[in-house]
Design a protein around this motif. Sequence first.
Motif, PDB file in Angstrom:
ATOM      1  N   ASN A 297       5.476   6.434  -2.795  1.00  0.00           N
ATOM      2  CA  ASN A 297       4.456   6.044  -3.765  1.00  0.00           C
ATOM      3  C   ASN A 297       3.382   5.291  -3.010  1.00  0.00           C
ATOM      4  OD1 ASN A 297       3.297   4.070  -5.978  1.00  0.00           O
ATOM      5  ND2 ASN A 297       4.265   5.761  -7.037  1.00  0.00           N
ATOM      6  N   TYR A 298       2.113   5.469  -3.442  1.00  0.00           N
ATOM      7  CA  TYR A 298       0.998   4.886  -2.709  1.00  0.00           C
ATOM      8  C   TYR A 298       0.029   4.170  -3.634  1.00  0.00           C
ATOM      9  CZ  TYR A 298       2.705   8.122   0.814  1.00  0.00           C
ATOM     10  OH  TYR A 298       3.499   8.798   1.710  1.00  0.00           O
ATOM     11  N   ALA A 299      -0.620   3.157  -3.095  1.00  0.00           N
ATOM     12  CA  ALA A 299      -1.725   2.539  -3.803  1.00  0.00           C
ATOM     13  C   ALA A 299      -2.869   3.540  -3.871  1.00  0.00           C
ATOM     14  CB  ALA A 299      -2.166   1.272  -3.074  1.00  0.00           C
ATOM     15  N   ASP A 300      -3.677   3.441  -4.912  1.00  0.00           N
ATOM     16  CA  ASP A 300      -4.778   4.389  -5.079  1.00  0.00           C
ATOM     17  C   ASP A 300      -5.734   4.359  -3.888  1.00  0.00           C
ATOM     18  OD1 ASP A 300      -5.132   3.949  -8.691  1.00  0.00           O
ATOM     19  OD2 ASP A 300      -3.803   5.225  -7.508  1.00  0.00           O
ATOM     20  N   SER A 301      -5.871   3.205  -3.283  1.00  0.00           N
ATOM     21  CA  SER A 301      -6.832   3.047  -2.189  1.00  0.00           C
ATOM     22  C   SER A 301      -6.453   3.847  -0.941  1.00  0.00           C
ATOM     23  CB  SER A 301      -6.982   1.569  -1.833  1.00  0.00           C
ATOM     24  OG  SER A 301      -5.733   1.013  -1.448  1.00  0.00           O
TER      25      SER A 301
ATOM     26  N   ASP B 232      -9.930  -0.445   5.500  1.00  0.00           N
ATOM     27  CA  ASP B 232      -8.514  -0.438   5.859  1.00  0.00           C
ATOM     28  C   ASP B 232      -8.192  -1.488   6.911  1.00  0.00           C
ATOM     29  OD1 ASP B 232      -8.655   3.133   5.693  1.00  0.00           O
ATOM     30  OD2 ASP B 232      -7.790   1.783   4.198  1.00  0.00           O
TER      31      ASP B 232
ATOM     32  N   LYS C  19      -4.056   6.647  -1.186  1.00  0.00           N
ATOM     33  CA  LYS C  19      -3.434   7.911  -1.588  1.00  0.00           C
ATOM     34  C   LYS C  19      -4.192   9.086  -0.986  1.00  0.00           C
ATOM     35  CE  LYS C  19      -1.793   7.628  -5.636  1.00  0.00           C
ATOM     36  NZ  LYS C  19      -1.649   7.520  -7.101  1.00  0.00           N
ATOM     37  N   GLY C  20      -3.453  10.007  -0.424  1.00  0.00           N
ATOM     38  CA  GLY C  20      -4.057  11.178   0.195  1.00  0.00           C
ATOM     39  C   GLY C  20      -4.445  10.979   1.648  1.00  0.00           C
ATOM     40  N   ARG C  21      -4.406   9.732   2.119  1.00  0.00           N
ATOM     41  CA  ARG C  21      -4.785   9.445   3.500  1.00  0.00           C
ATOM     42  C   ARG C  21      -3.625   8.884   4.313  1.00  0.00           C
ATOM     43  NH1 ARG C  21      -8.288   5.564   4.509  1.00  0.00           N
ATOM     44  NH2 ARG C  21      -7.851   4.338   2.625  1.00  0.00           N
TER      45      ARG C  21
ATOM     46  N   VAL D 231       0.803  -1.225   0.000  1.00  0.00           N
ATOM     47  CA  VAL D 231       0.000   0.000   0.000  1.00  0.00           C
ATOM     48  C   VAL D 231       0.833   1.271   0.000  1.00  0.00           C
ATOM     49  CG1 VAL D 231      -1.985  -1.102   1.091  1.00  0.00           C
ATOM     50  CG2 VAL D 231      -0.254  -0.005   2.530  1.00  0.00           C
TER      51      VAL D 231
END
Length: 118
Positions: free
Chosen positions: A58-62, A89, A64-66, A48
């Motif tokens: 880098n982040y998984a879309d699920s 989560d 990202k931003g959190r 993730v």
Amino acid sequence: QVQLVESGGGLVQPGGSLSLSCAASGSIFGFYAMGWYRRAPGKQRELVARITSGGTTNYADSVKGRFTISRANAKNTVYLQMNSLKPEDTAVYYCNVDRTAGFVLWSWGQGTQVTVSS
């Protein structure tokens, strides 16, 4: 053999936050790109968040931003700050080297359980 110890999990309400830590033994930690993985019930382990030795993330879309991954090479530790948590989560969270960077995975630690529920 590197040993990984994850901590910081727990039970939190939706919208809440948790901060995870992963301590790695050994002096070679700083060379490796690291990642946070999670395994939800009935699902495969997924990567993730990842961070290079230089700090590029880098982040998984699920998530990202959190979620925010960071590292302290002098402490052989990688962190995961998780905000705006959602029930999806819920999982056991693990750290390890970033397998997408071509590194061979180390032995898994015990992980830390994160449960998001009201």
